[in-house]
Scaffold this motif. Structure first.
Motif, PDB file in Angstrom:
ATOM      1  N   ALA A 148      -5.504 -12.154  -8.318  1.00 20.50           N
ATOM      2  CA  ALA A 148      -5.902 -10.921  -7.638  1.00 20.50           C
ATOM      3  C   ALA A 148      -6.111 -11.176  -6.156  1.00 20.50           C
ATOM      4  CB  ALA A 148      -7.174 -10.372  -8.257  1.00 20.50           C
ATOM      5  N   ILE A 149      -5.553 -10.270  -5.348  1.00 18.75           N
ATOM      6  CA  ILE A 149      -5.763 -10.274  -3.901  1.00 18.75           C
ATOM      7  C   ILE A 149      -6.045  -8.829  -3.511  1.00 18.75           C
ATOM      8  CG2 ILE A 149      -4.766 -10.710  -1.637  1.00 18.75           C
ATOM      9  CD1 ILE A 149      -3.031 -12.852  -2.887  1.00 18.75           C
ATOM     10  N   GLY A 150      -7.298  -8.537  -3.233  1.00 14.84           N
ATOM     11  CA  GLY A 150      -7.676  -7.161  -2.945  1.00 14.84           C
ATOM     12  C   GLY A 150      -7.407  -6.298  -4.165  1.00 14.84           C
ATOM     13  N   ASN A 152       0.823  -1.210   0.000  1.00 17.11           N
ATOM     14  CA  ASN A 152       0.000   0.000   0.000  1.00 17.11           C
ATOM     15  C   ASN A 152       0.856   1.258   0.000  1.00 17.11           C
ATOM     16  OD1 ASN A 152      -2.496  -1.264  -0.096  1.00 17.11           O
ATOM     17  ND2 ASN A 152      -2.695  -1.363   2.128  1.00 17.11           N
ATOM     18  N   GLU A 153       1.934   1.263   0.798  1.00 14.40           N
ATOM     19  CA  GLU A 153       2.848   2.412   0.838  1.00 14.40           C
ATOM     20  C   GLU A 153       3.506   2.642  -0.520  1.00 14.40           C
ATOM     21  OE1 GLU A 153       5.640   1.512   3.923  1.00 14.40           O
ATOM     22  OE2 GLU A 153       4.146   1.669   5.510  1.00 14.40           O
ATOM     23  N   LEU A 154       3.820   1.557  -1.214  1.00 19.23           N
ATOM     24  CA  LEU A 154       4.472   1.657  -2.529  1.00 19.23           C
ATOM     25  C   LEU A 154       3.483   1.976  -3.640  1.00 19.23           C
ATOM     26  CD1 LEU A 154       6.847  -1.439  -2.312  1.00 19.23           C
ATOM     27  CD2 LEU A 154       7.490   0.975  -2.139  1.00 19.23           C
ATOM     28  N   ASP A 155       2.188   1.925  -3.333  1.00 15.16           N
ATOM     29  CA  ASP A 155       1.130   2.150  -4.312  1.00 15.16           C
ATOM     30  C   ASP A 155       1.288   1.196  -5.500  1.00 15.16           C
ATOM     31  OD1 ASP A 155      -1.219   3.355  -5.113  1.00 15.16           O
ATOM     32  OD2 ASP A 155      -0.191   4.926  -6.247  1.00 15.16           O
ATOM     33  N   ALA A 156       1.620  -0.054  -5.193  1.00 21.19           N
ATOM     34  CA  ALA A 156       1.836  -1.071  -6.227  1.00 21.19           C
ATOM     35  C   ALA A 156       0.490  -1.651  -6.673  1.00 21.19           C
ATOM     36  CB  ALA A 156       2.725  -2.182  -5.688  1.00 21.19           C
TER      37      ALA A 156
END
Length: 87
Positions: free
Chosen positions: A50-52, A14-18
């Motif tokens: 896909a995961i989330g 999430n922090e990396l916005d990947a």
């Protein structure tokens, strides 16, 4: 392949916005393969998992080598930080 993410890994992605993350063979040894992860773009021979909001990209040939569950963690220990993939 069944992919499990630890809370640390989820937070770091999430922090990396990947959005797209590739699971790949990092190295070979006498006891099997070592896997790694990195942001990447989709390729023709990829299977998408896909995961989330994350999409894991796995080359179809890797699915024949790695069976079962794969766990992705983010390690924070002193100066050492990085993703670790367990089979």
């Amino acid at each position: 392949m069944n992919i499990k993410l630890t809370e640390n890994a989820k937070e770091r992605f999430n922090e990396l916005d990947a959005n797209n993350v590739r699971i790949y063979i990092q190295s070979y040894s006498w006891c099997g393969v070592s896997l790694g992860v990195l942001p990447d773009i989709e390729r023709e021979n990829d299977e998408k998992i896909a995961i989330g909001q994350l999409t894991f990209l796995v080359e179809k040939s890797l699915l024949e080598i790695v069976k079962g569950e794969v766990k992705v963690d983010f390690i924070k220990s002193g100066l050492k930080r990085g993703f670790k993939v367990y089979q």
